[in-house]
Scaffold this motif. Structure first.
Motif, PDB file in Angstrom:
ATOM      1  N   PRO A   1     -11.537   0.607   0.790  1.00 22.49           N
ATOM      2  CA  PRO A   1     -10.402  -0.323   0.901  1.00 22.49           C
ATOM      3  C   PRO A   1     -10.841  -1.751   1.248  1.00 22.49           C
ATOM      4  CG  PRO A   1     -10.111   1.655   2.253  1.00 22.49           C
ATOM      5  CD  PRO A   1     -11.545   1.600   1.854  1.00 22.49           C
ATOM      6  N   PHE A   2     -10.051  -2.695   0.775  1.00 18.55           N
ATOM      7  CA  PHE A   2     -10.165  -4.094   1.183  1.00 18.55           C
ATOM      8  C   PHE A   2      -8.749  -4.665   1.156  1.00 18.55           C
ATOM      9  CE2 PHE A   2     -11.173  -3.844  -3.391  1.00 18.55           C
ATOM     10  CZ  PHE A   2     -10.186  -4.654  -3.932  1.00 18.55           C
ATOM     11  N   PRO A   3      -8.504  -5.787   1.801  1.00 17.68           N
ATOM     12  CA  PRO A   3      -7.140  -6.333   1.819  1.00 17.68           C
ATOM     13  C   PRO A   3      -6.591  -6.537   0.412  1.00 17.68           C
ATOM     14  CG  PRO A   3      -8.506  -7.479   3.419  1.00 17.68           C
ATOM     15  CD  PRO A   3      -9.435  -6.598   2.628  1.00 17.68           C
ATOM     16  N   GLY A   4      -5.492  -5.857   0.120  1.00 17.99           N
ATOM     17  CA  GLY A   4      -4.843  -6.002  -1.173  1.00 17.99           C
ATOM     18  C   GLY A   4      -5.252  -4.993  -2.223  1.00 17.99           C
ATOM     19  N   GLY A   5      -6.133  -4.036  -1.859  1.00 18.52           N
ATOM     20  CA  GLY A   5      -6.525  -3.061  -2.863  1.00 18.52           C
ATOM     21  C   GLY A   5      -7.672  -2.184  -2.404  1.00 18.52           C
ATOM     22  N   PHE A   6      -8.341  -1.560  -3.372  1.00 19.13           N
ATOM     23  CA  PHE A   6      -9.494  -0.724  -3.042  1.00 19.13           C
ATOM     24  C   PHE A   6     -10.348  -0.512  -4.283  1.00 19.13           C
ATOM     25  CE2 PHE A   6      -6.183   2.261  -4.345  1.00 19.13           C
ATOM     26  CZ  PHE A   6      -6.848   3.160  -5.167  1.00 19.13           C
ATOM     27  N   ASP A   7     -11.620  -0.176  -4.044  1.00 17.19           N
ATOM     28  CA  ASP A   7     -12.542   0.237  -5.096  1.00 17.19           C
ATOM     29  C   ASP A   7     -12.797   1.733  -4.966  1.00 17.19           C
ATOM     30  OD1 ASP A   7     -12.840  -2.349  -6.024  1.00 17.19           O
ATOM     31  OD2 ASP A   7     -14.723  -2.713  -4.956  1.00 17.19           O
ATOM     32  N   ARG A   8     -13.020   2.380  -6.098  1.00 11.00           N
ATOM     33  CA  ARG A   8     -13.445   3.783  -6.101  1.00 11.00           C
ATOM     34  C   ARG A   8     -14.367   3.997  -7.288  1.00 11.00           C
ATOM     35  NH1 ARG A   8     -12.119   8.077  -8.701  1.00 11.00           N
ATOM     36  NH2 ARG A   8     -10.238   7.207  -9.642  1.00 11.00           N
ATOM     37  N   PHE A   9     -15.510   4.619  -7.029  1.00 15.60           N
ATOM     38  CA  PHE A   9     -16.483   4.859  -8.075  1.00 15.60           C
ATOM     39  C   PHE A   9     -16.388   6.289  -8.600  1.00 15.60           C
ATOM     40  CE2 PHE A   9     -18.456   1.133  -6.165  1.00 15.60           C
ATOM     41  CZ  PHE A   9     -18.945   0.448  -7.272  1.00 15.60           C
ATOM     42  N   ASP A  10     -16.436   6.429  -9.925  1.00 14.67           N
ATOM     43  CA  ASP A  10     -16.636   7.715 -10.590  1.00 14.67           C
ATOM     44  C   ASP A  10     -18.046   7.669 -11.149  1.00 14.67           C
ATOM     45  OD1 ASP A  10     -13.943   8.305 -10.120  1.00 14.67           O
ATOM     46  OD2 ASP A  10     -13.315   7.469 -12.037  1.00 14.67           O
TER      47      ASP A  10
END
Length: 300
Positions: free
Chosen positions: A103-112
Motif C-alpha cells: 500500500p501507498f497513499p491513494g493506492g497499492f502495488d501487487r506483483f504477480d
C-alpha cells in the motif's frame, strides 16, 4: 462451517477443503450447483436483454464513450498515473508467485511474479471524469446479465499493468484459470490501445457455461487440490492446461486486442488469462469488478 455459505474458495479452509465432505458428498460440486441456481434466480427476478456477454461469457464494446468524454477521462487518468509514479517509482518484480499488496497513499502495488499491478483509488473530487464512469447505467445492465445484481460505483480503480520478465519470474495470471466457483464480473475500460505485445486479455468463449462435463472437471480438480496438491497455491482459483479444453468441448482462447475507448467485460467463472507480452509493456485501464456473495437469493 459457516465458511461454506460464503465466498471462501481456498481449500486450505478446513470445511471447504474437507477430504471427507468432498469424498462422500462431493461438497465442491454442490456448492457450485447451489451458487449457479441462486444466480439464475436473481437473473429471473430482474431479467435483461440477452447479449454476447451471456452467450459467450465475454464481450468487447468499442467506442464506449463519446470522443470528447474519452479524451478528458484519459488525460485525467494519465496525469494521476504520472503523479503516482513520481511519488512511488515503479520497480521490477524479483520474486516468483503472487506477492502481498504494497500500500501507498491513494493506492497499492501487487506483483504477480514479475508483472506489476498498480491500482489507484478514485477520489471523485480529484478525478471527476473517472468517478462519473462508474455511474453509467449500462454497467449495471451488464452486471445483471452475469450475476443478477447491479454494479456498485465503489468497485472501480485505475489499473496500470507493467509486464515483467517471464523467464525468471513467471506470472501465474498468464496461465488459463477461472477465478471463483461462482459467477463474477470483471471489466477493463482500456485507455490505451492493446496490441498483441501488450499482453491482451484472453478468454475461452463459452467456458462460463455450467454443464455436466464442467461440473465433473470442477470436482476432479477440487479432489486433486485437496488430496494431491496438484494446483498451485492460488486460493482456489483453478488452473487448466490449454490442451485440456477439448475434453470440455471448448475452443481455444481468444485474445482481445482492441483500440483505446474499448470496454471488455467477462464472466470470470469462465477460463481466461493475461496474454503474453514483451517485458516492460504497459496497459492502462479503468478496472471494475462485481464478486457477489454466491448464496444471495435476492436482487434489487
Amino acid at each position: 462451517m459457516l465458511t461454506l455459505l460464503t465466498r471462501t474458495k481456498s481449500f486450505r479452509d478446513p470445511w471447504v477443503g474437507s477430504p471427507a465432505l468432498n469424498r462422500h458428498w462431493q461438497l465442491h460440486r454442490r456448492r457450485v450447483q447451489l451458487a449457479e441456481s441462486l444466480c439464475r434466480w436473481r437473473r429471473l427476478l430482474r431479467p435483461v436483454e440477452v447479449s454476447d456477454l451471456q452467450r459467450d461469457g465475454v464481450i468487447a464494446i468499442r467506442n464506449w464513450l463519446p470522443v470528447d468524454r474519452f479524451e478528458a477521462l484519459r488525460e485525467e487518468v494519465e496525469q494521476a498515473v504520472a503523479d503516482a509514479e513520481r511519488r512511488h517509482p515503479i520497480t521490477p518484480g524479483e520474486q516468483v508467485g503472487f506477492q502481498p499488496k504494497q500500500p501507498f497513499p491513494g493506492g497499492f502495488d501487487r506483483f504477480d511474479g514479475g508483472t506489476l499491478n498498480r491500482f489507484l483509488h478514485i477520489d471523485a473530487a480529484a478525478l471527476p471524469h473517472a468517478a462519473d464512469f462508474s455511474g453509467d447505467p449500462r454497467l449495471s445492465r451488464c452486471s445483471r446479465q452475469v450475476i443478477g445484481l447491479p454494479q456498485q460505483a465503489r468497485k472501480l480503480d485505475i489499473y496500470l499493468t507493467v509486464h515483467g520478465e517471464e523467464s525468471r519470474t513467471p506470472d501465474l495470471q498468464k496461465e488459463l484459470h477461472r477465478d471463483t466457483f461462482f459467477r463474477a464480473l470483471k471489466f477493463w475500460y482500456f485507455l490505451w490501445p492493446v496490441e498483441p505485445q501488450d499482453g491482451p486479455f484472453e478468454y475461452v468463449p463459452g467456458s462460463h457455461r455450467l454443464g455436466a462435463r464442467r461440473l465433473q472437471w470442477e470436482q476432479r480438480t477440487a479432489d486433486a487440490a485437496i488430496h494431491h496438491q496438484r494446483q498451485p497455491d492460488v486460493s482456489g482459483s483453478f488452473r487448466i492446461h490449454e490442451d485440456a479444453l477439448a475434453e470440455l468441448d471448448l475452443p481455444a482462447p481468444k485474445a482481445f486486442t482492441c483500440p483505446a475507448n474499448t470496454l471488455v467485460l467477462a464472466d470470470v467463472f469462465g477460463f481466461h488469462r493475461r496474454g503474453s507480452a514483451l517485458p516492460g509493456r504497459r496497459r492502462l485501464s479503468l478496472y471494475g469488478w462485481n464478486r457477489p456473495y454466491p448464496f444471495l437469493p435476492i436482487t434489487w
